[in-house]
Design a protein around this motif. Structure first.
Motif, PDB file in Angstrom:
ATOM      1  N   LEU A  15     -29.927  26.891  12.173  1.00 36.93           N
ATOM      2  CA  LEU A  15     -28.738  26.051  12.034  1.00 36.93           C
ATOM      3  C   LEU A  15     -28.118  25.758  13.401  1.00 36.93           C
ATOM      4  CD1 LEU A  15     -27.097  27.633   8.860  1.00 36.93           C
ATOM      5  CD2 LEU A  15     -28.305  25.437   9.017  1.00 36.93           C
ATOM      6  N   ARG A  16     -28.091  26.756  14.251  1.00 33.59           N
ATOM      7  CA  ARG A  16     -27.553  26.550  15.601  1.00 33.59           C
ATOM      8  C   ARG A  16     -28.453  25.618  16.411  1.00 33.59           C
ATOM      9  NH1 ARG A  16     -24.833  32.544  16.598  1.00 33.59           N
ATOM     10  NH2 ARG A  16     -23.158  32.113  15.116  1.00 33.59           N
ATOM     11  N   TYR A  17     -29.749  25.712  16.186  1.00 38.55           N
ATOM     12  CA  TYR A  17     -30.676  24.801  16.857  1.00 38.55           C
ATOM     13  C   TYR A  17     -30.424  23.368  16.407  1.00 38.55           C
ATOM     14  CZ  TYR A  17     -35.010  22.627  18.371  1.00 38.55           C
ATOM     15  OH  TYR A  17     -35.925  21.781  18.944  1.00 38.55           O
ATOM     16  N   TYR A  18     -30.147  23.179  15.143  1.00 36.33           N
ATOM     17  CA  TYR A  18     -29.825  21.842  14.624  1.00 36.33           C
ATOM     18  C   TYR A  18     -28.607  21.276  15.353  1.00 36.33           C
ATOM     19  CZ  TYR A  18     -28.421  18.113  11.457  1.00 36.33           C
ATOM     20  OH  TYR A  18     -28.060  16.895  10.945  1.00 36.33           O
ATOM     21  N   ILE A  19     -27.590  22.113  15.519  1.00 39.92           N
ATOM     22  CA  ILE A  19     -26.370  21.687  16.209  1.00 39.92           C
ATOM     23  C   ILE A  19     -26.687  21.309  17.654  1.00 39.92           C
ATOM     24  CG2 ILE A  19     -24.118  22.475  17.054  1.00 39.92           C
ATOM     25  CD1 ILE A  19     -24.005  24.221  14.448  1.00 39.92           C
ATOM     26  N   VAL A  20     -27.459  22.139  18.327  1.00 39.94           N
ATOM     27  CA  VAL A  20     -27.836  21.878  19.717  1.00 39.94           C
ATOM     28  C   VAL A  20     -28.589  20.555  19.822  1.00 39.94           C
ATOM     29  CG1 VAL A  20     -29.362  22.667  21.575  1.00 39.94           C
ATOM     30  CG2 VAL A  20     -27.791  24.278  20.474  1.00 39.94           C
ATOM     31  N   LEU A  31     -23.069  16.085  13.586  1.00 39.62           N
ATOM     32  CA  LEU A  31     -22.274  17.304  13.704  1.00 39.62           C
ATOM     33  C   LEU A  31     -21.123  17.297  12.697  1.00 39.62           C
ATOM     34  CD1 LEU A  31     -22.081  17.655  17.583  1.00 39.62           C
ATOM     35  CD2 LEU A  31     -23.395  19.060  16.010  1.00 39.62           C
ATOM     36  N   THR A  32     -20.441  16.163  12.616  1.00 38.84           N
ATOM     37  CA  THR A  32     -19.332  16.029  11.668  1.00 38.84           C
ATOM     38  C   THR A  32     -19.845  16.201  10.236  1.00 38.84           C
ATOM     39  OG1 THR A  32     -18.224  14.520  13.184  1.00 38.84           O
ATOM     40  CG2 THR A  32     -17.477  14.506  10.904  1.00 38.84           C
ATOM     41  N   GLU A  33     -20.958  15.576   9.937  1.00 38.08           N
ATOM     42  CA  GLU A  33     -21.559  15.690   8.609  1.00 38.08           C
ATOM     43  C   GLU A  33     -21.947  17.142   8.316  1.00 38.08           C
ATOM     44  OE1 GLU A  33     -25.667  14.244   6.415  1.00 38.08           O
ATOM     45  OE2 GLU A  33     -24.903  13.071   8.096  1.00 38.08           O
ATOM     46  N   PHE A  34     -22.597  17.794   9.277  1.00 35.72           N
ATOM     47  CA  PHE A  34     -23.045  19.177   9.130  1.00 35.72           C
ATOM     48  C   PHE A  34     -21.873  20.107   8.834  1.00 35.72           C
ATOM     49  CE2 PHE A  34     -23.797  23.349  11.029  1.00 35.72           C
ATOM     50  CZ  PHE A  34     -24.981  23.725  10.426  1.00 35.72           C
ATOM     51  N   PHE A  35     -20.840  20.035   9.673  1.00 37.77           N
ATOM     52  CA  PHE A  35     -19.698  20.927   9.478  1.00 37.77           C
ATOM     53  C   PHE A  35     -18.920  20.576   8.212  1.00 37.77           C
ATOM     54  CE2 PHE A  35     -20.235  21.709  14.135  1.00 37.77           C
ATOM     55  CZ  PHE A  35     -20.541  23.057  14.014  1.00 37.77           C
ATOM     56  N   GLY A  36     -18.936  19.307   7.828  1.00 37.63           N
ATOM     57  CA  GLY A  36     -18.293  18.915   6.583  1.00 37.63           C
ATOM     58  C   GLY A  36     -18.985  19.508   5.367  1.00 37.63           C
ATOM     59  N   ILE A  37     -20.300  19.541   5.408  1.00 37.02           N
ATOM     60  CA  ILE A  37     -21.078  20.067   4.277  1.00 37.02           C
ATOM     61  C   ILE A  37     -21.118  21.592   4.274  1.00 37.02           C
ATOM     62  CG2 ILE A  37     -23.401  20.201   3.279  1.00 37.02           C
ATOM     63  CD1 ILE A  37     -23.832  17.305   4.274  1.00 37.02           C
ATOM     64  N   GLY A  39     -19.453  23.803   6.539  1.00 37.72           N
ATOM     65  CA  GLY A  39     -18.392  24.512   7.245  1.00 37.72           C
ATOM     66  C   GLY A  39     -17.803  25.701   6.512  1.00 37.72           C
ATOM     67  N   ASN A  40     -17.403  25.514   5.277  1.00 36.28           N
ATOM     68  CA  ASN A  40     -16.791  26.621   4.523  1.00 36.28           C
ATOM     69  C   ASN A  40     -17.756  27.781   4.344  1.00 36.28           C
ATOM     70  OD1 ASN A  40     -14.288  25.402   4.224  1.00 36.28           O
ATOM     71  ND2 ASN A  40     -14.879  24.385   2.321  1.00 36.28           N
ATOM     72  N   ASP A  41     -19.000  27.474   4.019  1.00 37.38           N
ATOM     73  CA  ASP A  41     -20.002  28.533   3.845  1.00 37.38           C
ATOM     74  C   ASP A  41     -20.249  29.282   5.155  1.00 37.38           C
ATOM     75  OD1 ASP A  41     -20.328  27.871   1.160  1.00 37.38           O
ATOM     76  OD2 ASP A  41     -22.027  26.547   1.560  1.00 37.38           O
ATOM     77  N   LEU A  42     -20.292  28.548   6.252  1.00 38.46           N
ATOM     78  CA  LEU A  42     -20.517  29.187   7.547  1.00 38.46           C
ATOM     79  C   LEU A  42     -19.380  30.136   7.899  1.00 38.46           C
ATOM     80  CD1 LEU A  42     -21.863  26.161   9.609  1.00 38.46           C
ATOM     81  CD2 LEU A  42     -23.183  28.063   8.663  1.00 38.46           C
ATOM     82  N   GLN A  47     -20.949  35.594   9.949  1.00 38.81           N
ATOM     83  CA  GLN A  47     -21.449  35.326  11.299  1.00 38.81           C
ATOM     84  C   GLN A  47     -20.288  34.766  12.108  1.00 38.81           C
ATOM     85  OE1 GLN A  47     -24.479  36.109  12.297  1.00 38.81           O
ATOM     86  NE2 GLN A  47     -25.215  36.689  10.280  1.00 38.81           N
ATOM     87  N   ASP A  48     -20.427  34.778  13.416  1.00 44.04           N
ATOM     88  CA  ASP A  48     -19.346  34.276  14.266  1.00 44.04           C
ATOM     89  C   ASP A  48     -19.523  32.776  14.495  1.00 44.04           C
ATOM     90  OD1 ASP A  48     -17.090  34.281  15.798  1.00 44.04           O
ATOM     91  OD2 ASP A  48     -18.108  34.941  17.608  1.00 44.04           O
ATOM     92  N   TRP A  49     -19.144  31.986  13.504  1.00 45.68           N
ATOM     93  CA  TRP A  49     -19.306  30.537  13.572  1.00 45.68           C
ATOM     94  C   TRP A  49     -18.080  29.811  14.100  1.00 45.68           C
ATOM     95  CZ3 TRP A  49     -23.499  27.629  13.320  1.00 45.68           C
ATOM     96  CH2 TRP A  49     -24.666  28.171  12.767  1.00 45.68           C
ATOM     97  N   THR A  50     -16.951  30.448  14.133  1.00 42.43           N
ATOM     98  CA  THR A  50     -15.707  29.763  14.499  1.00 42.43           C
ATOM     99  C   THR A  50     -15.817  28.965  15.799  1.00 42.43           C
ATOM    100  OG1 THR A  50     -14.471  31.451  13.306  1.00 42.43           O
ATOM    101  CG2 THR A  50     -13.230  30.053  14.806  1.00 42.43           C
TER     102      THR A  50
END
Length: 105
Positions: A15-20, A31-37, A39-42, A47-50
């Motif tokens: 998931l972090r590789y996807y973001i990178v 990125l906006t789409e990813f965190f929108g979908i 974000g809450n689960d992360l 894990q330290d996603w903040t």
């Protein structure tokens, strides 16, 4: 049990590789789409996603000390190798299980 733990760690890294990759290709929309979908689960995953939620707003995240390692070739190579080893373990385990079942019957 070991494979489940390994899978969880690989999932986070992928998931972090996807973001990178989204950052490197200038895809802030992804990125906006990813965190929108996700974000809450992360945030609830433990894990330290903040800090990762700030990436879309950083001018150059690859220079940020907190994210620099994830933009390195070494980190990608380690992720790639870990993923291959994980798949190898699964397929070897499946093969061994098949051999044992064949011997039983």
């Amino acid at each position: 049990m070991v494979l489940i733990t390994t899978f969880s760690k690989l999932e986070v890294s992928i998931l972090r590789y996807y973001i990178v990759q989204a950052v490197q290709f200038g895809r802030k929309d992804k990125l906006t789409e990813f965190f929108g979908i996700y974000g809450n689960d992360l945030l609830q995953s433990g894990q330290d996603w903040t800090p990762w939620f700030a990436i879309p707003y950083l001018k150059n995240p690859s220079l940020d000390p907190q994210f620099r390692v994830y933009f390195s070739r070494e980190w990608f190579d380690a992720l790639h190798l870990s993923f291959r080893n994980f798949l190898s373990e699964i397929f070897n385990g499946t093969h061994i299980l098949q051999q044992k079942l064949c011997l039983m019957f």
